[in-house]
Design a protein around this motif. Structure first.
Motif, PDB file in Angstrom:
ATOM      1  N   UNK A  28      -6.748   8.708  14.338  1.00  0.00           N
ATOM      2  CA  UNK A  28      -7.075   9.872  13.652  1.00  0.00           C
ATOM      3  C   UNK A  28      -6.819   9.695  12.118  1.00  0.00           C
ATOM      4  N   UNK A  29      -6.663   8.276  11.799  1.00  0.00           N
ATOM      5  CA  UNK A  29      -6.311   7.861  10.276  1.00  0.00           C
ATOM      6  C   UNK A  29      -4.919   8.060  10.020  1.00  0.00           C
ATOM      7  N   UNK A  30      -4.607   8.260   8.819  1.00  0.00           N
ATOM      8  CA  UNK A  30      -3.078   8.381   8.022  1.00  0.00           C
ATOM      9  C   UNK A  30      -3.114   9.426   7.234  1.00  0.00           C
ATOM     10  N   UNK A  31      -2.162  10.398   7.187  1.00  0.00           N
ATOM     11  CA  UNK A  31      -2.191  11.404   6.317  1.00  0.00           C
ATOM     12  C   UNK A  31      -1.504  11.102   4.796  1.00  0.00           C
ATOM     13  N   UNK A  32      -1.257   9.774   4.781  1.00  0.00           N
ATOM     14  CA  UNK A  32      -0.852   9.506   3.220  1.00  0.00           C
ATOM     15  C   UNK A  32      -2.023   8.796   2.488  1.00  0.00           C
ATOM     16  N   UNK A  33      -1.958   8.738   1.007  1.00  0.00           N
ATOM     17  CA  UNK A  33      -3.006   8.526   0.330  1.00  0.00           C
ATOM     18  C   UNK A  33      -2.881   6.657   0.215  1.00  0.00           C
ATOM     19  N   UNK A  34      -3.489   6.209   1.186  1.00  0.00           N
ATOM     20  CA  UNK A  34      -3.506   4.624   1.187  1.00  0.00           C
ATOM     21  C   UNK A  34      -4.779   4.543   0.641  1.00  0.00           C
ATOM     22  N   UNK A  35      -4.636   3.380  -0.488  1.00  0.00           N
ATOM     23  CA  UNK A  35      -6.065   2.630  -0.911  1.00  0.00           C
ATOM     24  C   UNK A  35      -6.342   1.630   0.248  1.00  0.00           C
ATOM     25  N   UNK A  36      -7.397   2.275   0.951  1.00  0.00           N
ATOM     26  CA  UNK A  36      -7.666   1.259   2.158  1.00  0.00           C
ATOM     27  C   UNK A  36      -8.596   0.058   1.681  1.00  0.00           C
ATOM     28  N   UNK A  37      -9.446   0.250   0.560  1.00  0.00           N
ATOM     29  CA  UNK A  37     -10.397  -0.827  -0.224  1.00  0.00           C
ATOM     30  C   UNK A  37      -9.409  -1.787  -0.796  1.00  0.00           C
ATOM     31  N   UNK A  38      -8.300  -1.414  -1.513  1.00  0.00           N
ATOM     32  CA  UNK A  38      -7.324  -2.396  -2.018  1.00  0.00           C
ATOM     33  C   UNK A  38      -6.750  -3.063  -0.941  1.00  0.00           C
ATOM     34  N   UNK A  39      -6.262  -2.415   0.079  1.00  0.00           N
ATOM     35  CA  UNK A  39      -5.600  -3.195   1.310  1.00  0.00           C
ATOM     36  C   UNK A  39      -6.424  -4.077   1.861  1.00  0.00           C
ATOM     37  N   UNK A  40      -7.857  -3.849   2.114  1.00  0.00           N
ATOM     38  CA  UNK A  40      -8.568  -4.779   2.596  1.00  0.00           C
ATOM     39  C   UNK A  40      -8.781  -5.907   1.952  1.00  0.00           C
ATOM     40  N   UNK A  41      -9.063  -5.763   0.470  1.00  0.00           N
ATOM     41  CA  UNK A  41      -9.173  -7.034  -0.422  1.00  0.00           C
ATOM     42  C   UNK A  41      -7.512  -7.711  -0.349  1.00  0.00           C
ATOM     43  N   UNK A  64       0.779  -1.193  -0.143  1.00  0.00           N
ATOM     44  CA  UNK A  64       0.011   0.108   0.088  1.00  0.00           C
ATOM     45  C   UNK A  64       0.839   1.096  -0.084  1.00  0.00           C
ATOM     46  N   UNK A  65       1.993   1.205   0.573  1.00  0.00           N
ATOM     47  CA  UNK A  65       2.885   2.458   0.706  1.00  0.00           C
ATOM     48  C   UNK A  65       3.544   2.649  -0.633  1.00  0.00           C
ATOM     49  N   UNK A  66       3.902   1.514  -1.100  1.00  0.00           N
ATOM     50  CA  UNK A  66       4.421   1.665  -2.574  1.00  0.00           C
ATOM     51  C   UNK A  66       3.450   2.293  -3.528  1.00  0.00           C
ATOM     52  N   UNK A  67       2.046   1.796  -3.456  1.00  0.00           N
ATOM     53  CA  UNK A  67       1.141   2.336  -4.493  1.00  0.00           C
ATOM     54  C   UNK A  67       0.898   3.598  -4.150  1.00  0.00           C
ATOM     55  N   UNK A  68       0.874   4.227  -2.671  1.00  0.00           N
ATOM     56  CA  UNK A  68       0.984   5.692  -2.506  1.00  0.00           C
ATOM     57  C   UNK A  68       2.168   6.371  -2.875  1.00  0.00           C
ATOM     58  N   UNK A  69       3.173   5.799  -3.242  1.00  0.00           N
ATOM     59  CA  UNK A  69       4.252   6.407  -3.741  1.00  0.00           C
ATOM     60  C   UNK A  69       5.270   6.751  -2.415  1.00  0.00           C
ATOM     61  N   UNK A  70       4.906   6.204  -1.268  1.00  0.00           N
ATOM     62  CA  UNK A  70       5.922   6.502  -0.004  1.00  0.00           C
ATOM     63  C   UNK A  70       7.101   5.667  -0.049  1.00  0.00           C
ATOM     64  N   UNK A  71       7.099   4.348  -0.680  1.00  0.00           N
ATOM     65  CA  UNK A  71       8.237   3.506  -0.869  1.00  0.00           C
ATOM     66  C   UNK A  71       8.723   3.442  -2.370  1.00  0.00           C
ATOM     67  N   UNK A  72       9.798   3.624  -2.607  1.00  0.00           N
ATOM     68  CA  UNK A  72      10.296   3.471  -4.212  1.00  0.00           C
ATOM     69  C   UNK A  72      10.092   2.007  -4.461  1.00  0.00           C
TER      70      UNK A  72
END
Length: 376
Positions: free
Chosen positions: A164-177, A7-15
């Motif tokens: 309070x959630x996360x400040x990063x653009x995590x796709x939580x639906x994809x993470x759940x799946x 999820x972090x990689x998809x959000x651009x946090x990880x290369x």
């Protein structure tokens, strides 16, 4: 952690390189846990910091990015739900096998009559199969409750952070799946503190325990010399250290006793939860032990009960001998109703007949026609 890294990689946090290094390190750590070679050190605060330390040794500086946007609060809540999602099918299968044992004995006992009881007093004749299947259906309801619990457990807390959630653009639906959940949790504050699923599981476990206890109590009674309907096999009964003749139904007594422990586990967790403010509190470390204990208890008891029932000897002659003619009193009242007598009048007439026969010390069918006409 592997799913979170993705999820972090998809959000651009990880290369791509960082994600590859972290994923390889996590897979190596998983292999170490599986092989029993993972080593803890004194500086490890908990399992989470131990994994992160080891990941740093394997993946280098990139390991420091894995916990970005994630808290132990949402991680632990996710792990707990994952554990229960894996445990529920095993428990359902154990219940199904006990149901199968009840059906097997019922099919083997078709046509066997026994007295049915209310208030532990003989009431009406029934078949043994009918009695056995009366214990099948509570287990079916238990399985249906567990199936409903599965849906309420499959809600993903990961990505909710500490509260309070996360400040990063995590796709939580994809993470759940990716983790096998049905949906992400809708409220982060609730998600990290929600232990409804644990309490509901303990309620389900306690009610299963109650159903097993009722079945066990009946087997204990019906296998006693006073009834003699059943006889337990030697493999599932014990003797006495003093009395050579004893054949004790220890297994069923233990199953009956476990119901009290399961009820206690539910009460304990509810007492822990009742005064907690919203979000995560350290009290919630007390949520796992009762759930693990309840699951272990049921998974130990259910298969043994199934085997004990299937090996139990049935004594139809003793069951039939316990059916005296007064158990047909209701059928006699129904016969009079079919002849046009009001039910209350029929009920009263048959009741007088039963009293008359008992007063004379004779069976109900021994009353003469004159007796019946006098009563009518």
């Amino acid at each position: 952690s592997l799913a979170w890294a993705g999820a972090l990689a998809r959000a651009g946090v990880l290369s791509t390189a960082e994600h590859t290094a972290i994923a390889a390190g996590l897979q190596a750590i998983a292999a170490e846990f599986t092989g029993g070679t993972f080593s803890f050190v004194a500086s490890d605060e908990d399992i989470h910091t131990a994994v992160e330390r080891r990941l740093g040794e394997l993946a280098g500086a990139a390991a420091g990015k894995l916990h970005t946007g994630r808290s132990r609060n949402d991680q632990v809540a996710t792990d707990f739900r994952l554990w229960l999602l894996e445990a529920l099918p095993a428990l359902d299968e154990a219940l199904r096998e006990l149901q199968g044992a009840l059906v097997t004995v019922a099919e083997r006992s078709q046509g066997v009559l026994m007295p049915g009881y209310t208030h532990l007093q003989r009431a009406q004749p029934i078949t043994l199969a009918h009695w056995l299947l009366a214990h099948f259906w509570p287990l079916q309801r238990d399985r249906e409750r567990l199936a409903g619990l599965r849906a309420r457990t499959a809600v993903l807390p990961l990505g909710c952070g500490a509260l309070a959630g996360t400040a990063f653009d995590i796709d939580r639906a994809a993470l759940a799946a990716a983790l096998g959940f049905d949906a992400p949790a809708p409220n982060s504050l609730d998600a990290v503190s929600d232990r409804d699923f644990a309490a509901e599981f303990l309620f389900c476990a306690a009610l299963i325990g109650v159903h097993l206890s009722r079945l066990s109590e009946s087997v204990v009674l019906f296998s006693s010399a006073e009834f003699g309907f059943f006889e337990l096999s030697d493999a599932f009964s014990t003797g006495s250290s003093l009395m050579p003749q004893k054949k004790n139904p220890d297994l069923f007594e233990l199953a009956r006793g476990k119901a009290g422990a399961l009820i206690g586990l539910l009460g304990g967790l509810l007492a822990t939860l009742k005064g907690l403010p919203s979000s995560y509190d350290k009290d919630l470390q007390e949520d796992k032990a009762p759930v693990f204990q309840a699951a272990d208890t049921l998974l130990a008891v259910l298969p043994v009960l199934a085997a004990a029932l299937e090996s139990m000897a049935i004594h139809p002659d003793k069951m039939l001998a316990a059916i005296d003619p007064t158990l047909l009193a209701t059928d006699l009242a129904d016969y009079l109703v079919r002849k046009g007598v009001l039910f209350r009048e029929a009920h009263a007439a048959v009741g007088k007949a039963v009293q008359l026969a008992a007063g004379r010390g004779i069976p109900l069918p021994a009353l003469s026609l004159d007796d019946w006409q006098a009563i009518a």
